[in-house]
Write an enzyme that holds these catalytic residues in place. Sequence first.
Site, PDB file in Angstrom:
ATOM      1  N   ASP A   1      36.374  23.238  46.398  1.00  0.00           N
ATOM      2  CA  ASP A   1      37.819  23.144  46.591  1.00  0.00           C
ATOM      3  C   ASP A   1      38.463  24.521  46.499  1.00  0.00           C
ATOM      4  O   ASP A   1      37.907  25.452  45.928  1.00  0.00           O
ATOM      5  CB  ASP A   1      38.441  22.220  45.543  1.00  0.00           C
TER       6      ASP A   1
ATOM      7  N   ASP B   1      37.771  32.219  46.814  1.00  0.00           N
ATOM      8  CA  ASP B   1      37.671  31.494  45.539  1.00  0.00           C
ATOM      9  C   ASP B   1      37.541  30.009  45.883  1.00  0.00           C
ATOM     10  O   ASP B   1      38.534  29.356  46.101  1.00  0.00           O
ATOM     11  CB  ASP B   1      38.902  31.775  44.705  1.00  0.00           C
TER      12      ASP B   1
ATOM     13  N   GLU C   1      37.574  21.994  40.969  1.00  0.00           N
ATOM     14  CA  GLU C   1      37.593  22.971  39.875  1.00  0.00           C
ATOM     15  C   GLU C   1      39.000  23.493  39.656  1.00  0.00           C
ATOM     16  O   GLU C   1      39.425  23.720  38.521  1.00  0.00           O
ATOM     17  CB  GLU C   1      36.638  24.125  40.194  1.00  0.00           C
ATOM     18  N   GLU C   2      39.730  23.688  40.766  1.00  0.00           N
ATOM     19  CA  GLU C   2      41.058  24.319  40.669  1.00  0.00           C
ATOM     20  C   GLU C   2      42.069  23.447  39.927  1.00  0.00           C
ATOM     21  O   GLU C   2      43.111  23.930  39.512  1.00  0.00           O
ATOM     22  CB  GLU C   2      41.586  24.638  42.078  1.00  0.00           C
TER      23      GLU C   2
ATOM     24  N   ASP D   1      31.705  32.714  40.619  1.00  0.00           N
ATOM     25  CA  ASP D   1      33.131  32.452  40.868  1.00  0.00           C
ATOM     26  C   ASP D   1      34.009  33.551  40.279  1.00  0.00           C
ATOM     27  O   ASP D   1      35.174  33.321  39.957  1.00  0.00           O
ATOM     28  CB  ASP D   1      33.486  31.086  40.242  1.00  0.00           C
TER      29      ASP D   1
ATOM     30  N   HIS E   1      44.192  33.008  45.127  1.00  0.00           N
ATOM     31  CA  HIS E   1      45.341  32.076  45.117  1.00  0.00           C
ATOM     32  C   HIS E   1      46.566  32.712  45.778  1.00  0.00           C
ATOM     33  O   HIS E   1      47.695  32.401  45.414  1.00  0.00           O
ATOM     34  CB  HIS E   1      45.699  31.632  43.694  1.00  0.00           C
TER      35      HIS E   1
HETATM   36 ZN   LIG Z   1      37.232  29.630  41.460  1.00  0.00          ZN
END
Ligand SMILES: [Zn+2]
Length: 421
Positions: free
Chosen positions: A92, A151, A185-186, A208, A391
Amino acid sequence: MPATSITDLRLRSDRLLDRFLRYVRLDTAADPQSQTYPSSAKQLVLGKLLADELTAMGIEGVELTCDGLVIATVPATIAGDVPVVAAVAHLDTSPEAPSDSVHPQVIENYAGGDIALPNGAVIAVANCVELEQMVGDTLITTDGTTLLGGDDKAGVAIIMEAAHTLMEHPEIPHGPLRVVMTCDEEIGHGTDKVDLTQLAATVAYTIDGGGRGQIDVETFSADAVTVTFTGHNIHPAIAKDRMVNSTRAAARFVESLPIASETPETTEGRDGFIHVHDIHGGVGATRVELILRSFDTEQLAQYAHRVQQLAEAAAADISGTRVQCAVRKQYRNLREGLERLPEAVSLAERAFSNIGVSCTREIVRGGTDGSQLTEKGLPTPNLSSGQHNIHSVLEFANLNEMCDATKHLIELLRLWGEKRS
Ligand SMILES: [Zn+2]
């Protein structure tokens, strides 16, 4: 066939790049409001693609679980009881920036200086000093309208390329590599569906992290709080002494939160924060979402207590408003768990040394799947994957760093193979 030394191993950087571009073009944003797992069906599309690619590499028994996880094993090339190493990345991407129609831009042989993106946005060296070290590298940016999704598709691509390279080089001596691709995960649910008994791994690494040569040995501890103000809605024409406007209480509450300190914008290093990141509502009800972060787990309860007090004070100021605070545990600092298996970090350091990349131990102002896996009993440091400005629409990835990360993972697996009993 003689064993290939890691310094002689020629990585297919072109294939790694193609792979990365293929993955980032698929939108896999997590949806924090969803009640399903995974939170968005589009994560399954990438999972299916990866499962097919792993099978095409000749890996048997590749599994795409009903929860959307991809689990596969690159078999050992040496006999004996060898530790199983898991490599973990998440499918994700963050819902915090637009992610539909990612148009990756490849900059070969980066000449230095600010990077102008197609939509006019600029990645300025002044705001991203690590660019100074990247002259000559291959960088991947967006067109400025979306995040890139490096990411963690950088991590996904690194693990996939490492698996492919290992399958092509059976002369490299190593134990089993468990490939683990997770969802959500986010939004704090990356390991909800990971079955540690099934993985049967001694150690895991999330791929990551930012940049190159970093081993993240601590993460934040994290909780989330939803503060809901409830008012009473009625037509404004007949509202006198009857309407209770919850947006006013919510505004007062947000205004009363720390602003000059203890916010993401004012802290760095080991400082924690209270972060208000979403407000949604109307007269009848307004929901305010916050996250609490600290390297010291006990401080989270103090933050939650303060949030509750400020919320109650705001509700008391607007007569008739009611308020409710719901605190949810997210993840915990991975430091304590790593102390149980020091080789998790020391072998990662040796692997960097063996590939000629200097490395540092870092603390990460965030969480990873590794924070949760470590807490559940599987020591899981986080490793660099060439991600930058995550992000954000200014996100980019560095292919040279991704190549080093791929080599590092292969060497790390080889070193764990020497631990056979
Ligand atoms: Zn990440």
